[in-house]
Motif scaffolding. Sequence first.
Motif, short mmCIF file in Angstrom:
data_model
loop_
_atom_site.label_atom_id
_atom_site.label_comp_id
_atom_site.label_asym_id
_atom_site.label_seq_id
_atom_site.Cartn_x
_atom_site.Cartn_y
_atom_site.Cartn_z
N LEU A 124 54.83 47.57 44.26
CA LEU A 124 54.27 46.22 44.19
C LEU A 124 52.79 46.23 44.55
O LEU A 124 51.99 45.51 43.93
N ARG A 125 52.41 47.04 45.52
CA ARG A 125 50.99 47.15 45.88
C ARG A 125 50.17 47.66 44.69
O ARG A 125 49.11 47.12 44.39
N ALA A 126 50.66 48.69 44.03
CA ALA A 126 49.96 49.23 42.86
C ALA A 126 49.93 48.21 41.72
O ALA A 126 48.93 48.07 41.02
N ALA A 127 51.04 47.49 41.54
CA ALA A 127 51.11 46.49 40.47
C ALA A 127 50.10 45.38 40.71
O ALA A 127 49.41 44.93 39.78
N LEU A 128 50.00 44.91 41.96
CA LEU A 128 49.06 43.83 42.27
C LEU A 128 47.62 44.31 42.09
O LEU A 128 46.79 43.58 41.54
N GLN A 129 47.33 45.53 42.52
CA GLN A 129 45.98 46.06 42.36
C GLN A 129 45.60 46.14 40.88
O GLN A 129 44.52 45.74 40.48
N ARG A 130 46.52 46.65 40.07
CA ARG A 130 46.26 46.75 38.62
C ARG A 130 46.06 45.36 38.01
O ARG A 130 45.16 45.14 37.21
N LEU A 131 46.90 44.41 38.41
CA LEU A 131 46.78 43.05 37.88
C LEU A 131 45.42 42.45 38.24
O LEU A 131 44.75 41.86 37.39
N LYS A 132 44.99 42.63 39.49
CA LYS A 132 43.69 42.08 39.92
C LYS A 132 42.55 42.70 39.11
O LYS A 132 41.63 41.99 38.71
N GLU A 133 42.63 44.00 38.88
CA GLU A 133 41.59 44.66 38.09
C GLU A 133 41.56 44.13 36.66
O GLU A 133 40.49 43.86 36.11
N ARG A 134 42.73 43.96 36.06
CA ARG A 134 42.80 43.45 34.69
C ARG A 134 42.34 42.00 34.63
O ARG A 134 41.69 41.58 33.67
N TRP A 135 42.68 41.19 35.63
CA TRP A 135 42.25 39.79 35.68
C TRP A 135 40.73 39.71 35.80
O TRP A 135 40.08 38.97 35.05
#
Length: 119
Positions: A46-57
Amino acid sequence: RAKRSRAATPSAARAPIVGTCEALEKDYLRLTAAPDAATVRPERVLRAALQRLKERWRGGDVDYAWACNQLKAIRQDLTVQNLQNAFTVHAYETHARIALESGDLNEYNQCQTRLGELH
């Protein structure tokens, strides 16, 4: 170590599960049965998923509908595992900020309500 609690949620009556799913991206689906650990992501994923989402956003390569769907799935995985820690707060704060930026007051208010419970 993540704090686990027995909050008043549908999952509270069951023993907490620990997810085993390794997918960074996962669509939000409303639970209609007990969660399966194989479809729930553990905190490190979940930590990696949130980091990736923030970068893409931040990069502008995803729209709000996609980001909201992913954030709701992250929140759900946190909830079914009864995770309540600094990362949980960060995930809800991130969703609240993105929802507010996008004018989605419903999601913003949901996040704010949960943040009030977490603090």
